[in-house]
Design a protein around this motif. Structure first.
Motif, PDB file in Angstrom:
ATOM      1  N   SER A  17       0.847  -1.179   0.000  1.00 16.04           N
ATOM      2  CA  SER A  17       0.000   0.000   0.000  1.00 16.04           C
ATOM      3  C   SER A  17       0.885   1.231   0.000  1.00 16.04           C
ATOM      4  O   SER A  17       1.846   1.301   0.756  1.00 16.04           O
ATOM      5  N   SER A  19       1.582   5.361  -2.159  1.00 12.80           N
ATOM      6  CA  SER A  19       1.427   6.222  -3.323  1.00 12.80           C
ATOM      7  C   SER A  19       2.457   5.818  -4.370  1.00 12.80           C
ATOM      8  O   SER A  19       3.426   5.112  -4.057  1.00 12.80           O
ATOM      9  N   LEU A  33      -3.200  -5.056  -9.554  1.00 12.42           N
ATOM     10  CA  LEU A  33      -3.306  -3.752  -8.895  1.00 12.42           C
ATOM     11  C   LEU A  33      -4.769  -3.401  -8.640  1.00 12.42           C
ATOM     12  O   LEU A  33      -5.618  -3.599  -9.493  1.00 12.42           O
ATOM     13  N   GLU A  35      -7.272  -0.256  -6.757  1.00 11.82           N
ATOM     14  CA  GLU A  35      -7.361   1.075  -6.175  1.00 11.82           C
ATOM     15  C   GLU A  35      -8.625   1.148  -5.342  1.00 11.82           C
ATOM     16  O   GLU A  35      -9.630   0.514  -5.660  1.00 11.82           O
ATOM     17  N   ILE A  36      -8.564   1.926  -4.290  1.00 14.32           N
ATOM     18  CA  ILE A  36      -9.755   2.148  -3.470  1.00 14.32           C
ATOM     19  C   ILE A  36     -10.666   3.108  -4.222  1.00 14.32           C
ATOM     20  O   ILE A  36     -10.229   4.159  -4.676  1.00 14.32           O
ATOM     21  N   THR A  85     -10.630   9.235   1.411  1.00 14.01           N
ATOM     22  CA  THR A  85     -10.330   7.860   1.835  1.00 14.01           C
ATOM     23  C   THR A  85     -10.837   7.669   3.261  1.00 14.01           C
ATOM     24  O   THR A  85     -10.954   8.638   4.020  1.00 14.01           O
TER      25      THR A  85
END
Length: 105
Positions: A17, A19, A33, A35-36, A85
């Motif tokens: 996890s 950036s 991969l 993404e949230i 988030t």
């Protein structure tokens, strides 16, 4: 380290996890991969409700407190823009009170 583990143990599942800057230098072209998905404003209200419950708030106060905090941040475009988030929403829950309308980011 992740590449070494995955090359030596083909069945190992690794969750990384971060950036793109934090993962710089890793070759993840063959990774799966994910993404949230961005959270919605109704998600924020639900998270606030859950946080109030988790904090041990009285059942009769949970909805009111969650709604007041939500309304307070929802009035601030600069604040609501960063509430993207669950982690950031949790930080807002802890540090942004209804009386903090003059807080700057």
């Amino acid at each position: 380290m992740c590449e070494v583990l995955s090359s030596q143990f083909s069945n190992v599942k690794i969750i990384a996890s971060g950036s793109p800057v934090e993962l710089e230098g890793l070759r993840y072209s063959n990774w799966s991969l994910f993404e949230i998905a961005p959270i919605t404003r109704s998600d924020i209200l639900q998270l606030f409700t859950n946080f109030a419950i988790a904090d041990g708030m009285k059942a009769e106060d949970v909805e009111d407190v969650a709604k007041r905090k939500y309304d307070s941040i929802n009035e601030r475009p600069d604040i609501i823009a960063i509430a993207s988030t669950p982690l950031m929403v949790k930080m807002l829950w802890k540090h942004f009170n209804v009386s903090n309308k003059d807080v700057t980011i």
